[in-house]
Design a protein around this motif. Structure first.
Motif, short mmCIF file in Angstrom:
data_model
loop_
_atom_site.label_atom_id
_atom_site.label_comp_id
_atom_site.label_asym_id
_atom_site.label_seq_id
_atom_site.Cartn_x
_atom_site.Cartn_y
_atom_site.Cartn_z
N LEU A 1 0.68 -1.28 0.51
CA LEU A 1 0.10 0.26 -0.35
C LEU A 1 0.66 1.48 0.08
CD1 LEU A 1 -2.98 -1.26 2.90
CD2 LEU A 1 -2.83 -0.63 0.11
N VAL B 1 -0.79 -0.77 -5.30
CA VAL B 1 -1.65 -0.57 -4.77
C VAL B 1 -1.75 1.34 -4.48
CG1 VAL B 1 -4.09 -0.56 -4.00
CG2 VAL B 1 -2.87 -2.32 -4.04
N ARG C 1 -11.06 3.64 1.95
CA ARG C 1 -10.42 3.53 0.06
C ARG C 1 -8.76 2.73 0.51
NH1 ARG C 1 -7.99 9.03 0.11
NH2 ARG C 1 -10.44 10.23 0.56
N ILE D 1 -2.94 4.61 -2.58
CA ILE D 1 -4.27 4.76 -1.41
C ILE D 1 -4.35 6.58 -2.43
CG2 ILE D 1 -5.45 5.39 -0.25
CD1 ILE D 1 -5.53 2.32 -1.47
N ALA E 1 -9.34 -1.65 -1.76
CA ALA E 1 -8.37 -1.57 -2.35
C ALA E 1 -7.57 -3.04 -2.65
CB ALA E 1 -7.26 -0.32 -2.83
#
Length: 219
Positions: free
Chosen positions: A111, A194, A208, A196, A212
């Protein structure tokens, strides 16, 4: 789930790491806590880190990696974890891949909390601490005290830490770009990243991230 959380200083990694780990039912593993725990427990690695820090040095990759390996071998991390502050560079990322591979595992996702640089500077440089109680924290724009320079809670003087000075913050950002940001490219090649948007209310950012994540239950 096995997750790595990355982002620049001031992106809110500590806050989001704690919230996400709780929602996902996995341990939050931070580099800072690893150091503190090993030092407080008097482990061999902890004594080594304490000596290095006492002398003003940087903790070598191999020591940080060894601490992370010990922590991830604990039973509560068997079904997953959220790493915050590790890996910090390509060498540590490669070591983590090897460590997980030995157990037949791999990361679920990385992330990347994305925050504009000017916002990072504003968030950190605007922070004010209470001299009487460091747990009382304000912000000149986002959470200002009722009386400028005075703690609402205990009346103590509010001040700006040296680490929060704008020049220091920008230097920390330079180090992040040089040392840590390259791991995003490393993991992107593996299809794990990913990104964010980390602007907005804390709960919205958490949602969020959960939405994801592959296999994550955001309910």
């Amino acid at each position: 789930m096995r997750i790595v959380l990355v982002g620049p200083p001031g992106a809110g990694k500590g806050t989001q790491a704690a919230l996400l780990a709780e929602r996902l039912g996995i341990p939050h593993v931070s580099t800072g806590n690893l150091f503190r725990d090993n030092i407080s427990q008097g482990t061999e690695l902890g004594r080594e880190v304490q000596q290095i820090l006492r002398e003003g040095g940087l903790v070598p990759d191999e020591v940080t990696i060894a601490m992370a390996a010990d922590r991830l071998a604990q039973p509560d991390a068997g079904d997953g974890f959220l790493l915050d502050g590790f890996p910090r560079n390509i060498a540590q990322a490669q070591a983590l891949d090897e460590l997980l591979g030995e157990g037949g595992h791999k990361l679920t996702a990385v992330l990347d909390l994305e925050v504009p640089e000017d916002e990072v500077v504003k968030r950190i440089a605007g922070r004010r601490m209470c001299r009487k109680n460091s747990g009382h924290v304000f912000h000149v724009e986002y959470a200002p005290p009722a009386v400028p320079g005075v703690c609402d809670v205990c009346g103590g003087e509010l001040y700006q830490r040296d680490d929060d000075q704008e020049d220091t913050v920008r230097h920390r950002l330079e180090l992040y770009h040089q040392e840590t940001e390259p791991i995003i490219g490393y993991y992107r090649e593996q299809g794990l990243v990913v990104t964010i948007a980390a602007l907005g209310p804390v709960p919205e950012i958490t949602q969020r991230a959960l939405a994801a994540l592959p296999e994550a239950d955001a309910a």
